[in-house]
Motif scaffolding. Structure first.
Motif, PDB file in Angstrom:
ATOM      1  N   GLY A   1      62.202   3.979  51.312  1.00 26.97           N
ATOM      2  CA  GLY A   1      61.487   3.820  50.053  1.00 26.97           C
ATOM      3  C   GLY A   1      60.456   4.906  49.803  1.00 26.97           C
ATOM      4  O   GLY A   1      59.776   4.886  48.780  1.00 26.97           O
ATOM      5  N   ASP A   2      60.329   5.866  50.722  1.00 26.28           N
ATOM      6  CA  ASP A   2      59.400   6.981  50.530  1.00 26.28           C
ATOM      7  C   ASP A   2      59.951   7.921  49.469  1.00 26.28           C
ATOM      8  O   ASP A   2      61.124   8.306  49.512  1.00 26.28           O
ATOM      9  N   GLY A   3      59.118   8.298  48.507  1.00 29.87           N
ATOM     10  CA  GLY A   3      59.549   9.165  47.420  1.00 29.87           C
ATOM     11  C   GLY A   3      59.057  10.589  47.585  1.00 29.87           C
ATOM     12  O   GLY A   3      57.965  10.835  48.114  1.00 29.87           O
ATOM     13  N   TYR A   4      59.883  11.518  47.137  1.00 29.01           N
ATOM     14  CA  TYR A   4      59.583  12.945  47.236  1.00 29.01           C
ATOM     15  C   TYR A   4      59.956  13.610  45.908  1.00 29.01           C
ATOM     16  O   TYR A   4      60.948  13.252  45.298  1.00 29.01           O
ATOM     17  N   ARG A   5      59.167  14.581  45.518  1.00 26.73           N
ATOM     18  CA  ARG A   5      59.506  15.385  44.339  1.00 26.73           C
ATOM     19  C   ARG A   5      60.028  16.724  44.859  1.00 26.73           C
ATOM     20  O   ARG A   5      59.313  17.698  44.998  1.00 26.73           O
ATOM     21  N   TYR A   6      61.329  16.722  45.192  1.00 26.81           N
ATOM     22  CA  TYR A   6      61.990  17.901  45.752  1.00 26.81           C
ATOM     23  C   TYR A   6      62.515  18.850  44.674  1.00 26.81           C
ATOM     24  O   TYR A   6      62.717  20.022  44.934  1.00 26.81           O
ATOM     25  N   ASP A   7      62.810  18.329  43.515  1.00 27.46           N
ATOM     26  CA  ASP A   7      63.462  19.112  42.469  1.00 27.46           C
ATOM     27  C   ASP A   7      62.404  19.631  41.495  1.00 27.46           C
ATOM     28  O   ASP A   7      61.583  18.858  40.996  1.00 27.46           O
ATOM     29  N   HIS A   8      62.442  20.931  41.262  1.00 28.46           N
ATOM     30  CA  HIS A   8      61.363  21.578  40.506  1.00 28.46           C
ATOM     31  C   HIS A   8      61.914  22.525  39.451  1.00 28.46           C
ATOM     32  O   HIS A   8      63.019  23.054  39.589  1.00 28.46           O
ATOM     33  N   ALA A   9      61.111  22.772  38.438  1.00 28.65           N
ATOM     34  CA  ALA A   9      61.364  23.805  37.427  1.00 28.65           C
ATOM     35  C   ALA A   9      60.081  24.607  37.290  1.00 28.65           C
ATOM     36  O   ALA A   9      59.067  24.080  36.832  1.00 28.65           O
ATOM     37  N   HIS A  10      60.121  25.835  37.750  1.00 29.55           N
ATOM     38  CA  HIS A  10      58.972  26.730  37.622  1.00 29.55           C
ATOM     39  C   HIS A  10      59.299  27.790  36.572  1.00 29.55           C
ATOM     40  O   HIS A  10      60.419  28.314  36.540  1.00 29.55           O
ATOM     41  N   VAL A  11      58.336  28.083  35.727  1.00 25.90           N
ATOM     42  CA  VAL A  11      58.529  29.078  34.675  1.00 25.90           C
ATOM     43  C   VAL A  11      57.450  30.148  34.800  1.00 25.90           C
ATOM     44  O   VAL A  11      56.360  29.898  35.312  1.00 25.90           O
ATOM     45  N   SER A  12      57.784  31.347  34.323  1.00 27.48           N
ATOM     46  CA  SER A  12      56.801  32.424  34.323  1.00 27.48           C
ATOM     47  C   SER A  12      55.666  32.065  33.366  1.00 27.48           C
ATOM     48  O   SER A  12      55.828  31.256  32.455  1.00 27.48           O
ATOM     49  N   ALA A  13      54.526  32.690  33.575  1.00 28.76           N
ATOM     50  CA  ALA A  13      53.352  32.404  32.739  1.00 28.76           C
ATOM     51  C   ALA A  13      53.648  32.631  31.259  1.00 28.76           C
ATOM     52  O   ALA A  13      53.150  31.897  30.403  1.00 28.76           O
ATOM     53  N   ASP A  14      54.489  33.616  30.938  1.00 28.24           N
ATOM     54  CA  ASP A  14      54.840  33.885  29.538  1.00 28.24           C
ATOM     55  C   ASP A  14      55.617  32.744  28.905  1.00 28.24           C
ATOM     56  O   ASP A  14      55.600  32.583  27.687  1.00 28.24           O
ATOM     57  N   LEU A  15      56.344  31.962  29.715  1.00 29.64           N
ATOM     58  CA  LEU A  15      57.151  30.870  29.179  1.00 29.64           C
ATOM     59  C   LEU A  15      56.399  29.539  29.103  1.00 29.64           C
ATOM     60  O   LEU A  15      56.878  28.607  28.460  1.00 29.64           O
ATOM     61  N   VAL A  16      55.254  29.438  29.738  1.00 27.93           N
ATOM     62  CA  VAL A  16      54.523  28.169  29.740  1.00 27.93           C
ATOM     63  C   VAL A  16      54.296  27.630  28.332  1.00 27.93           C
ATOM     64  O   VAL A  16      54.529  26.446  28.082  1.00 27.93           O
ATOM     65  N   PRO A  17      53.883  28.445  27.351  1.00 30.47           N
ATOM     66  CA  PRO A  17      53.696  27.894  26.004  1.00 30.47           C
ATOM     67  C   PRO A  17      54.990  27.378  25.368  1.00 30.47           C
ATOM     68  O   PRO A  17      54.941  26.567  24.447  1.00 30.47           O
ATOM     69  N   ALA A  18      56.129  27.825  25.842  1.00 31.75           N
ATOM     70  CA  ALA A  18      57.413  27.397  25.281  1.00 31.75           C
ATOM     71  C   ALA A  18      57.905  26.082  25.876  1.00 31.75           C
ATOM     72  O   ALA A  18      58.848  25.493  25.366  1.00 31.75           O
ATOM     73  N   VAL A  19      57.260  25.612  26.944  1.00 29.52           N
ATOM     74  CA  VAL A  19      57.690  24.368  27.582  1.00 29.52           C
ATOM     75  C   VAL A  19      57.272  23.194  26.703  1.00 29.52           C
ATOM     76  O   VAL A  19      56.096  22.980  26.458  1.00 29.52           O
ATOM     77  N   HIS A  20      58.258  22.460  26.213  1.00 30.48           N
ATOM     78  CA  HIS A  20      57.982  21.313  25.343  1.00 30.48           C
ATOM     79  C   HIS A  20      58.419  20.000  25.957  1.00 30.48           C
ATOM     80  O   HIS A  20      58.181  18.943  25.380  1.00 30.48           O
ATOM     81  N   GLY A  21      59.046  20.066  27.089  1.00 37.24           N
ATOM     82  CA  GLY A  21      59.467  18.856  27.775  1.00 37.24           C
ATOM     83  C   GLY A  21      59.947  19.178  29.172  1.00 37.24           C
ATOM     84  O   GLY A  21      60.584  20.199  29.392  1.00 37.24           O
ATOM     85  N   CYS A  22      59.588  18.335  30.097  1.00 39.06           N
ATOM     86  CA  CYS A  22      60.082  18.442  31.463  1.00 39.06           C
ATOM     87  C   CYS A  22      59.981  17.033  32.040  1.00 39.06           C
ATOM     88  O   CYS A  22      58.881  16.480  32.142  1.00 39.06           O
ATOM     89  N   ALA A  23      61.127  16.465  32.375  1.00 39.01           N
ATOM     90  CA  ALA A  23      61.146  15.075  32.825  1.00 39.01           C
ATOM     91  C   ALA A  23      62.286  14.848  33.803  1.00 39.01           C
ATOM     92  O   ALA A  23      63.301  15.555  33.773  1.00 39.01           O
ATOM     93  N   TYR A  24      62.109  13.849  34.633  1.00 36.56           N
ATOM     94  CA  TYR A  24      63.163  13.432  35.558  1.00 36.56           C
ATOM     95  C   TYR A  24      63.998  12.348  34.893  1.00 36.56           C
ATOM     96  O   TYR A  24      63.473  11.448  34.252  1.00 36.56           O
ATOM     97  N   VAL A  25      65.300  12.475  35.047  1.00 38.07           N
ATOM     98  CA  VAL A  25      66.243  11.495  34.533  1.00 38.07           C
ATOM     99  C   VAL A  25      66.792  10.781  35.768  1.00 38.07           C
ATOM    100  O   VAL A  25      67.558  11.359  36.541  1.00 38.07           O
ATOM    101  N   HIS A  26      66.374   9.539  35.964  1.00 36.42           N
ATOM    102  CA  HIS A  26      66.678   8.838  37.210  1.00 36.42           C
ATOM    103  C   HIS A  26      68.050   8.169  37.247  1.00 36.42           C
ATOM    104  O   HIS A  26      68.540   7.832  38.318  1.00 36.42           O
ATOM    105  N   GLU A  27      68.688   7.995  36.102  1.00 31.30           N
ATOM    106  CA  GLU A  27      69.952   7.252  36.062  1.00 31.30           C
ATOM    107  C   GLU A  27      71.036   7.816  36.987  1.00 31.30           C
ATOM    108  O   GLU A  27      71.747   7.034  37.619  1.00 31.30           O
ATOM    109  N   PRO A  28      71.211   9.142  37.112  1.00 29.66           N
ATOM    110  CA  PRO A  28      72.249   9.608  38.048  1.00 29.66           C
ATOM    111  C   PRO A  28      72.020   9.151  39.494  1.00 29.66           C
ATOM    112  O   PRO A  28      72.959   8.980  40.254  1.00 29.66           O
ATOM    113  N   ARG A  29      70.766   8.908  39.839  1.00 23.01           N
ATOM    114  CA  ARG A  29      70.421   8.455  41.196  1.00 23.01           C
ATOM    115  C   ARG A  29      70.388   6.939  41.307  1.00 23.01           C
ATOM    116  O   ARG A  29      70.778   6.377  42.333  1.00 23.01           O
TER     117      ARG A  29
END
Length: 124
Positions: free
Chosen positions: A57-85
């Motif tokens: 039952g221990d949870g880990y955030r292993y999956d990541h999306a890193h963007v360059s500083a220039d792209l940070v203003p363009a990020v409008h959503g970032c979320a985990y979709v748990h249904e496949p798991r």
């Protein structure tokens, strides 16, 4: 963008697991030093989300999306979709990660009619 299952945790991950070595946390820090920012943390600074959960039952955030500083203003959503798991089909042991960017194209893409032979370009 650097996106994927890194098998690492952010240094501030809660709870802190003692069995992770400093070099594992250092890789996450190296991404920041290289100018990349965690898109999920940019939008959800205090969220406790896990993309993988072990048998105990221990949870880990292993999956990541890193963007360059220039792209940070363009990020409008970032979320985990748990249904496949967690869904009835259990397609994978990881949650999916969705990243939404709002970007302008640098130049318009040419559009041709694929049914007209004159418009077709040879591949080789």
């Amino acid at each position: 963008m650097v996106i994927g299952d890194f098998n690492i945790l952010e240094p501030t991950h809660t709870p802190r697991y003692r069995f992770f070595q400093p070099f594992e946390y250092d890789f996450y820090g190296w991404l920041g030093q290289a100018g990349y920012q965690d898109a999920f943390r940019e939008l959800h600074p205090d969220a406790a989300e896990y993309s993988w959960v072990g048998r105990t039952g221990d949870g880990y955030r292993y999956d990541h999306a890193h963007v360059s500083a220039d792209l940070v203003p363009a990020v409008h959503g970032c979320a985990y979709v748990h249904e496949p798991r967690t869904g009835p089909d259990r397609l994978t042991d990881h949650s999916a990660l969705s990243l939404n960017l709002s970007l302008r194209p640098l130049a318009p893409l040419p559009v041709t009619n694929p049914t007209r032979a004159a418009d077709r370009m040879p591949l080789f």
